[in-house]
Design a protein around this motif. Structure first.
Motif, PDB file in Angstrom:
ATOM      1  N   HIS A   9     -52.656  60.079 -49.864  1.00 43.55           N
ATOM      2  CA  HIS A   9     -51.309  59.569 -50.083  1.00 43.55           C
ATOM      3  C   HIS A   9     -51.364  58.047 -50.077  1.00 43.55           C
ATOM      4  O   HIS A   9     -51.897  57.439 -49.157  1.00 43.55           O
ATOM      5  N   THR A  13     -42.788  57.739 -50.899  1.00 44.37           N
ATOM      6  CA  THR A  13     -41.991  57.903 -52.123  1.00 44.37           C
ATOM      7  C   THR A  13     -40.659  58.545 -51.799  1.00 44.37           C
ATOM      8  O   THR A  13     -40.049  59.186 -52.642  1.00 44.37           O
ATOM      9  N   ARG A 288     -52.553  66.505 -55.994  1.00 45.47           N
ATOM     10  CA  ARG A 288     -51.525  65.489 -55.761  1.00 45.47           C
ATOM     11  C   ARG A 288     -51.063  65.585 -54.316  1.00 45.47           C
ATOM     12  O   ARG A 288     -51.015  66.683 -53.743  1.00 45.47           O
ATOM     13  N   ASP A 289     -50.723  64.452 -53.732  1.00 42.55           N
ATOM     14  CA  ASP A 289     -50.309  64.444 -52.340  1.00 42.55           C
ATOM     15  C   ASP A 289     -49.046  65.268 -52.133  1.00 42.55           C
ATOM     16  O   ASP A 289     -48.127  65.249 -52.951  1.00 42.55           O
ATOM     17  N   ASP A 292     -45.694  63.387 -52.251  1.00 43.14           N
ATOM     18  CA  ASP A 292     -45.273  63.040 -53.602  1.00 43.14           C
ATOM     19  C   ASP A 292     -44.717  64.258 -54.338  1.00 43.14           C
ATOM     20  O   ASP A 292     -43.745  64.156 -55.096  1.00 43.14           O
ATOM     21  N   TRP A 295     -41.109  64.850 -52.891  1.00 40.66           N
ATOM     22  CA  TRP A 295     -40.094  63.863 -53.264  1.00 40.66           C
ATOM     23  C   TRP A 295     -39.825  63.812 -54.764  1.00 40.66           C
ATOM     24  O   TRP A 295     -38.689  63.620 -55.183  1.00 40.66           O
ATOM     25  N   SER A 296     -40.858  64.004 -55.583  1.00 38.24           N
ATOM     26  CA  SER A 296     -40.639  63.775 -57.014  1.00 38.24           C
ATOM     27  C   SER A 296     -41.357  64.751 -57.936  1.00 38.24           C
ATOM     28  O   SER A 296     -41.389  64.534 -59.150  1.00 38.24           O
TER      29      SER A 296
END
Length: 373
Positions: A9, A13, A288-289, A292, A295-296
């Motif tokens: 990470h 975000t 992917r973290d 992240d 959040w998105s």
């Protein structure tokens, strides 16, 4: 699968208007010794044969806690199939999570229960199929009833809180009284009675699983009697069958609001059944973290909040209550995940649900096969 480490990470975000998650459902494996026809696990089990390693799961759990997760639910399939379950419980407890084991009880030995308790297990949720051995074993597709009783005894011996859960369907929906009596006898502090959700194998077997209107009414009556009898010692939760309600339930308390699921292969889902929706943009903790993704990530953003809604949901006074209902159910029944849940009486497709409740034939349940490694 990617390498043994999760992606790092690189910074917060966090977004305004999006809350931190409270719960993580870790589906450690889809392997299971039971063959219940109402199982919500994916039909294509081979796609999840590759499972996260111990190191990968621990990294995901640690980052989930940093993200805000307080409740860690270790589930499956059957999580006891994993040889590293004690290590995963310890990882969750050391991270500061309340660790709940969701299990059939099969594979829970005295030594393993002692190790799990020592590792920091806080709660056990034990599934039962019915209140009598003959019916329960028939539904489970194997001799499991007495092994579940033994598992409950081990939980009690370690003074851990016990929840008993039973999925209701045509084969047992009018047996709530004896299921409640069994739960009380097992020393459960909580009994969860939830009608089948039609995902995975349960969707394939829907016509055979749908309860009759008389069964649904009788189940409600028996729940009321059970609460009157056992309410002082056991909390009884009853989730009514979706297809028989006029208003839909809020999916996961709202898509991407409170909880998320990590599948055995590391896919991060807004709800356990979301993988069936095409084009959702599901991401994986090995690439992917986790923060992240929460959040998105596109899968979480797709139906988060209310901006995505069309009429009649867009102008409905309940849009911030039920959030349009179940996205997976809308997709399954209409092929459109953005449609109003057909369970809703305001849906232009509500008649479709009524038609489903009157099948022309009553097929036999197709049992869940034993998945291979």
């Amino acid at each position: 699968m990617a390498d043994h480490h999760l992606t790092e990470h690189h910074g917060p975000t966090e977004r305004h208007g999006v809350d931190r998650p409270l719960g993580m459902l870790a589906e450690l494996t889809y392997r299971c010794p039971l063959h219940c026809g109402y199982c919500s696990n994916p039909v294509e089990l081979a796609a999840y044969r590759a499972e996260l390693t111990t190191e990968q799961w621990c990294a995901a759990i640690t980052r989930a806690r940093a993200l805000g997760v307080l409740q860690l639910h270790l589930s499956g399939g059957e999580p006891l199939v994993r040889g590293d379950l004690v290590e995963l419980v310890a990882c969750g407890a050391q991270a500061g999570c309340y660790v709940n084991l969701v299990t059939s009880g099969l594979g829970l030995t005295r030594a393993r229960m002692a190790a799990l308790a020592e590792a920091g297990l806080a709660h056990v949720q034990l599934s039962v199929q019915d209140g009598t051995p003959e019916s329960a074993d028939r539904i489970a597709g194997t001799r499991a009833f007495h092994r579940k009783l033994a598992a409950a005894e081990l939980v009690r011996a370690h003074q851990l809180p016990l929840t008993v859960n039973a999925v209701l369907h045509r084969g047992n929906a009018d047996h709530v009284d004896r299921i409640a009596e069994l739960a009380a006898r097992l020393g459960a502090e909580r009994l969860e009675l939830a009608h089948t959700q039609y995902y995975g194998w349960a969707l394939r077997n829907r016509a055979a699983l749908l309860p009759t209107p008389a069964q649904v009414a009788l189940a409600a009556e028996q729940v009321a009697r059970a609460r009157q009898r056992w309410g002082g010692v056991m909390d009884i939760v009853h989730v009514v069958a979706d297809y028989y309600e006029s208003q839909p339930k809020p999916c996961m308390n709202g898509w991407g609001r409170r909880q998320f699921t990590v599948a055995p292969n590391g896919d991060v889902l807004p709800c356990p059944a979301a993988a069936q929706i095409p084009g959702l943009g599901i991401e994986n903790v090995t690439r992917r973290d986790l923060a992240d993704i929460w959040w998105s990530g596109p899968a979480f953003e797709r139906f988060r909040g209310t901006d995505w809604m069309r009429d009649p949901c867009r102008g409905c006074v309940r849009r911030d209550v039920d959030f349009g209902g179940c996205r997976c159910q809308a997709f399954q029944l209409l092929g459109d995940a953005a449609a109003t849940d057909p369970v809703c009486q305001l849906s232009p497709h509500h008649d479709l649900v009524r038609q489903l409740l009157a099948p022309a034939t009553q097929p036999a349940i197709q049992p869940l096969p034993r998945p291979s490694r």
